[in-house]
Structure formats: C-alpha cells, structure tokens
Scaffold this active site. Structure first.
Site, PDB file in Angstrom:
ATOM      1  N   LYS A 111       0.804  -1.168   0.136  1.00 45.92           N
ATOM      2  CA  LYS A 111       0.132  -0.068   0.046  1.00 45.92           C
ATOM      3  C   LYS A 111       0.887   1.233  -0.117  1.00 45.92           C
ATOM      4  O   LYS A 111       0.592   2.167  -0.576  1.00 45.92           O
ATOM      5  CB  LYS A 111      -1.040  -0.129   1.189  1.00 45.92           C
ATOM      6  CG  LYS A 111      -1.905  -1.268   0.986  1.00 45.92           C
ATOM      7  CD  LYS A 111      -3.398  -0.641   1.776  1.00 45.92           C
ATOM      8  CE  LYS A 111      -4.231  -1.713   1.553  1.00 45.92           C
ATOM      9  NZ  LYS A 111      -5.429  -1.602   2.239  1.00 45.92           N
ATOM     10  N   LYS A 164      -5.409  -9.286  -6.718  1.00 44.56           N
ATOM     11  CA  LYS A 164      -6.685  -9.545  -5.871  1.00 44.56           C
ATOM     12  C   LYS A 164      -7.667  -8.335  -6.381  1.00 44.56           C
ATOM     13  O   LYS A 164      -7.297  -7.295  -6.527  1.00 44.56           O
ATOM     14  CB  LYS A 164      -6.581  -9.621  -4.249  1.00 44.56           C
ATOM     15  CG  LYS A 164      -6.348  -8.462  -3.624  1.00 44.56           C
ATOM     16  CD  LYS A 164      -6.596  -8.594  -2.287  1.00 44.56           C
ATOM     17  CE  LYS A 164      -6.591  -6.964  -1.485  1.00 44.56           C
ATOM     18  NZ  LYS A 164      -7.299  -7.080  -0.370  1.00 44.56           N
ATOM     19  N   LYS A 204     -10.683  -2.734  -3.592  1.00 38.04           N
ATOM     20  CA  LYS A 204     -11.582  -1.195  -3.664  1.00 38.04           C
ATOM     21  C   LYS A 204     -10.845  -0.171  -4.294  1.00 38.04           C
ATOM     22  O   LYS A 204     -11.170   0.511  -4.868  1.00 38.04           O
ATOM     23  CB  LYS A 204     -11.840  -0.741  -2.159  1.00 38.04           C
ATOM     24  CG  LYS A 204     -12.697  -1.847  -1.358  1.00 38.04           C
ATOM     25  CD  LYS A 204     -13.052  -1.089  -0.063  1.00 38.04           C
ATOM     26  CE  LYS A 204     -13.582  -2.064   0.903  1.00 38.04           C
ATOM     27  NZ  LYS A 204     -12.586  -2.200   1.924  1.00 38.04           N
TER      28      LYS A 204
HETATM   29  N1  AQP Z   1     -10.350  -9.893  -3.118  1.00 38.68           N
HETATM   30  C1  AQP Z   1     -10.652 -10.397  -2.033  1.00 38.68           C
HETATM   31  N2  AQP Z   1     -11.206 -11.756  -1.856  1.00 38.68           N
HETATM   32  C2  AQP Z   1     -11.515 -12.063  -0.678  1.00 38.68           C
HETATM   33  N3  AQP Z   1     -11.412 -11.672   0.288  1.00 38.68           N
HETATM   34  C3  AQP Z   1     -11.231 -10.100   0.350  1.00 38.68           C
HETATM   35  N4  AQP Z   1     -11.259  -9.221   1.057  1.00 38.68           N
HETATM   36  C4  AQP Z   1     -10.818  -7.934   0.758  1.00 38.68           C
HETATM   37  N5  AQP Z   1     -10.507  -8.336  -0.852  1.00 38.68           N
HETATM   38  C5  AQP Z   1     -10.564  -9.570  -1.065  1.00 38.68           C
HETATM   39  C6  AQP Z   1     -11.614  -9.350   2.758  1.00 38.68           C
HETATM   40  O1  AQP Z   1     -12.542  -8.326   2.709  1.00 38.68           O
HETATM   41  C7  AQP Z   1     -12.452  -8.060   4.313  1.00 38.68           C
HETATM   42  C8  AQP Z   1     -12.657  -6.614   4.278  1.00 38.68           C
HETATM   43  O2  AQP Z   1     -11.546  -5.692   3.862  1.00 38.68           O
HETATM   44  P1  AQP Z   1     -11.215  -4.487   4.115  1.00 38.68           P
HETATM   45  O3  AQP Z   1     -12.047  -3.524   3.620  1.00 38.68           O
HETATM   46  O4  AQP Z   1     -10.995  -4.354   5.722  1.00 38.68           O
HETATM   47  O5  AQP Z   1      -9.471  -4.165   3.521  1.00 38.68           O
HETATM   48  P2  AQP Z   1      -8.859  -4.975   2.445  1.00 38.68           P
HETATM   49  O6  AQP Z   1      -8.360  -6.273   2.520  1.00 38.68           O
HETATM   50  O7  AQP Z   1      -7.576  -3.821   2.355  1.00 38.68           O
HETATM   51  O8  AQP Z   1     -10.048  -4.729   1.075  1.00 38.68           O
HETATM   52  P3  AQP Z   1      -9.564  -4.211  -0.419  1.00 38.68           P
HETATM   53  O9  AQP Z   1     -10.847  -4.191  -1.180  1.00 38.68           O
HETATM   54  O10 AQP Z   1      -8.472  -4.841  -1.014  1.00 38.68           O
HETATM   55  O11 AQP Z   1      -9.416  -2.773  -0.467  1.00 38.68           O
HETATM   56  P4  AQP Z   1      -8.089  -2.058  -0.576  1.00 38.68           P
HETATM   57  O12 AQP Z   1      -8.092  -1.819  -2.020  1.00 38.68           O
HETATM   58  O13 AQP Z   1      -7.840  -0.523   0.015  1.00 38.68           O
HETATM   59  O14 AQP Z   1      -6.778  -2.797  -0.308  1.00 38.68           O
HETATM   60  C9  AQP Z   1     -11.392  -8.465   4.786  1.00 38.68           C
HETATM   61  O15 AQP Z   1     -11.401  -9.810   5.439  1.00 38.68           O
HETATM   62  C10 AQP Z   1     -10.271  -9.065   3.493  1.00 38.68           C
HETATM   63  O16 AQP Z   1      -9.693 -10.230   3.569  1.00 38.68           O
END
Ligand code: AQP
Length: 348
Positions: free
Chosen positions: A115, A211, A214
């Site tokens: 990140k 992956k 968001k």
């Molecule tokens: N691609 C994914 N597949 C399965 N699980 C996922 N999670 C996130 N992306 C995937 C799971 O969703 C939960 C919430 O995630 P979060 O919002 O706390 O943070 P994150 O993992 O940082 O989500 P993003 O979408 O990937 O955001 P960015 O783009 O900001 O990094 C968690 O349980 C996560 O494992």
C-alpha cells in the site's frame, strides 16, 4: 444451560467500492457464523483514515458497509454491528499494544509495503501501525475467531504474536491479579483465523494474478455490491480471459488465473464446487460461460443491492443500529480494558 459460543470479531473498512471479494471473502462468512457464535462485526472507520478519506465520503461509506452487512443477512439484534471510532477502547488498547509490538515485526508486513509502495516516506504513520490497531480490535473483545480473506492472514499472525508477548511480558502480574483466562494462564486468548468459505481470494477481472480490490483505479476490475444488472453483465463480458475453452478438470485451471477466478466466482455464487462447475461448462468457451456467470451474479446480488438501497433511504435507522451496537460493544470492551490497565500498572 446455554452453551458457550465462541466470540467472533471481524471488520470491513468503509473506503467505498465494496466488492464481490469483500462479499465472498468476508461478509458471506460473517452471515454463516452467526448460527453458533457470538459475533461482533465492525465498520473500521479508524482503519479507513490511514489513507486519505474525504470526510463526507467516509460517513457515506460507513453507512453503506452497515447497509451491506444488514442486507446480506447479519442480525444486528442478536449480534453486534457498530463503527470502530465510537468505542474508544480500540485506540486505547492499540497504544498499549504499540508498546508490546516490535518494529521488526511491523517491517515484515507485506500489506504496508504494497500500500505504501515507492512512496514509503510519505505514507501515514497510521498505515504502518494499521496491524497493531487490528490486533487491538480483536483483543479488546477477547475474540477467539476472526473470519478474514487470505490477504489478512499475516496480520492475524501478528495479532497472535502480540497477544503472546503481552501474556509473557506480564505473566507474573497477570497471575498476581488472578486475571489468567487461557489454559496456560495468559490474559489474551490467541485468536484463530478463519480463512475459509467459498472464495478467500477473489481476483481482479482485469488481471487474474491481482486481488480484487477497492482501490484498483479500474472499475472494470471489480464487481461492486452497488452495481446494477447492466454494469455486472458488462464487467463480466469484458473480463480478461484466455482463448482456450474451459477445462474438464480443476487441474486444467492451473496456469490460467483468469479462468480459475471466474470458475471460482461461479462456484462460490452457486454454492457448488469448482468440479461441479466444470462438469457443466468443461469444454465450453467463454462466450457461453460468461453470460451464465453474469446471470448468476445478478440473480444473487440483486436482492442485496435492492435491500441496501432501501436501508440507505433510512439513514436514521442505520445510525441507530451503529449507536446501539457501539453501546453493547463498549460494555464488553470496557471491563477487559480496565483489566489491561491494572495489568500494565496504570493508576485508575
Ligand atoms: N479480493 C478479495 N477476496 C477475498 N476477500 C477479500 N477481502 C478483501 N479483498 C478480498 C476481505 O474483505 C474483508 C474486508 O476488507 P477491508 O475492507 O478491511 O480491507 P482490504 O483487504 O484492504 O480490502 P480491499 O478491497 O483490498 O481494499 P484496498 O483496495 O484498500 O486494499 C477482509 O476480511 C479482507 O480479507
């Protein structure tokens, strides 16, 4: 007499663009666990601000995640749904745990490296410290099980290391105060990650090796829970694939990340195995598979999408759920944190 139900804690960041990965990797699991666990599900707004958030968007996204939880089937009366910043014990415990965690441990966190990227010197201190706040989120409730996607595995391991070090550092004091809660006399239970469920790692629709996320600049990389039927169909139609037909066996998906991802999404959404999907679609091309996948995703997400919209029309209700949840969360976290303060030696 009612049986002890293990306590579950997990969170989702209100950073917009809630997607199919969040849904299948986390929210679907949250719903399933309600049956035989006491669940605490948190909209982690303090985690969200580790990268810049427009304040008005943050408020909107906090309500959206809450609406998604409820629309997916989380029962906020039997279980607890709240936003993190309302319960001050998260921040207070994070400080104590900052003094337990080691810099060397945080330096190994791959999510920070990803990140922060090349701009490490300009990343917020909060982004670096994110995993310690996450440890505090979990340990503040003595949660025993934490359902997360595959990407959070390393943070969960760190949480266990922090809990173990706190238990060791203060072992004598914990014993002296009679505050041992685990079999070996520790204060914090070591939480168990639950990385299970239909799809623990949903990949980007544009690149099967990344992956679904968001923060991906391309909206075509993900299916948002707020997407309508047309948007979903279009994104699946445009999803990257290879020219081969689908294989007859799961082994045949090896080395074909995009095909594997779409088959995985189909299996997860239909509640069947990948083998079953390939029984129906093995040998067929994407021209046939993609419309069937789009239809299935639309069918499953449409009711959630509609319910989210309905709930978001009543902001007062959403806010009352969060407020009530925070009161109940605080009632659990307060006495645990009071014990932490005694253990550490803070005068009260
Ligand atoms: N691609 C994914 N597949 C399965 N699980 C996922 N999670 C996130 N992306 C995937 C799971 O969703 C939960 C919430 O995630 P979060 O919002 O706390 O943070 P994150 O993992 O940082 O989500 P993003 O979408 O990937 O955001 P960015 O783009 O900001 O990094 C968690 O349980 C996560 O494992």
């Amino acid at each position: 007499m009612s049986k002890h139900k293990p306590r579950v804690f997990s969170g989702v960041q209100p950073t917009g663009n809630l997607h199919l990965g969040n849904y299948l990797g986390a929210i679907v699991r949250f719903v399933d666990l309600q049956e035989d666990h006491d669940c605490i599900y948190c909209v982690v707004d303090m985690h969200a601000i580790t990268v810049w958030q427009d304040p008005k968007e943050l408020m909107k996204s906090t309500r959206e995640v809450t609406a998604a939880f409820l629309a997916a089937g989380i029962d906020a009366e039997k279980h607890i749904v709240f936003n993190q910043s309302r319960v001050s014990q998260h921040a207070e415990l994070a400080w104590v745990l900052n003094c337990t965690a080691r810099i060397g441990w945080l330096n190994r966190m791959t999510q920070f490296k990803e990140k922060a990227g090349k701009n490490r010197e300009k990343a917020s201190v909060g982004l670096y410290d994110y995993p310690v706040l996450m440890a505090a989120d979990i340990l503040a409730y003595h949660a025993e099980r934490v359902p997360v996607g595959e990407d959070q595995k390393q943070h969960l391991e760190l949480t266990r290391d922090i809990a173990q070090k706190f238990n060791n550092d203060y072992a004598e004091r914990i014993a002296e105060l009679g505050l041992g809660r685990t079999e070996d006399g520790g204060f914090f239970p070591l939480p168990e990650p639950l990385i299970q469920g239909p799809a623990t790692r949903v990949m980007s629709l544009r690149d099967g090796t990344k992956k679904m996320s968001k923060s991906d600049p391309s909206d075509y990389s993900r299916i948002n829970l707020s997407d309508d039927a047309d948007a979903i169909a279009k994104k699946i139609r445009k999803a990257k694939t290879d020219p081969e037909p689908l294989p007859e066996t799961v082994e045949g998906l090896e080395g074909r990340p995009e095909a594997a991802n779409l088959v995985g999404i189909y299996a997860a959404m239909a509640g069947v195995s990948k083998e079953d999907v390939l029984k129906d679609f093995g040998g067929k091309g994407f021209a046939e598979f993609k419309p069937a996948l789009a239809e299935l995703v639309v069918e499953k997400l449409a009711p959630i999408n509609a319910e989210m919209k309905r709930l978001l029309d009543d902001v007062g209700y959403i806010d009352s759920v969060l407020k009530n949840g925070a009161e109940r969360a605080r009632a659990i976290a307060e006495p645990i944190h009071a014990d932490v303060k005694k253990i550490v030696g803070f005068l009260d």
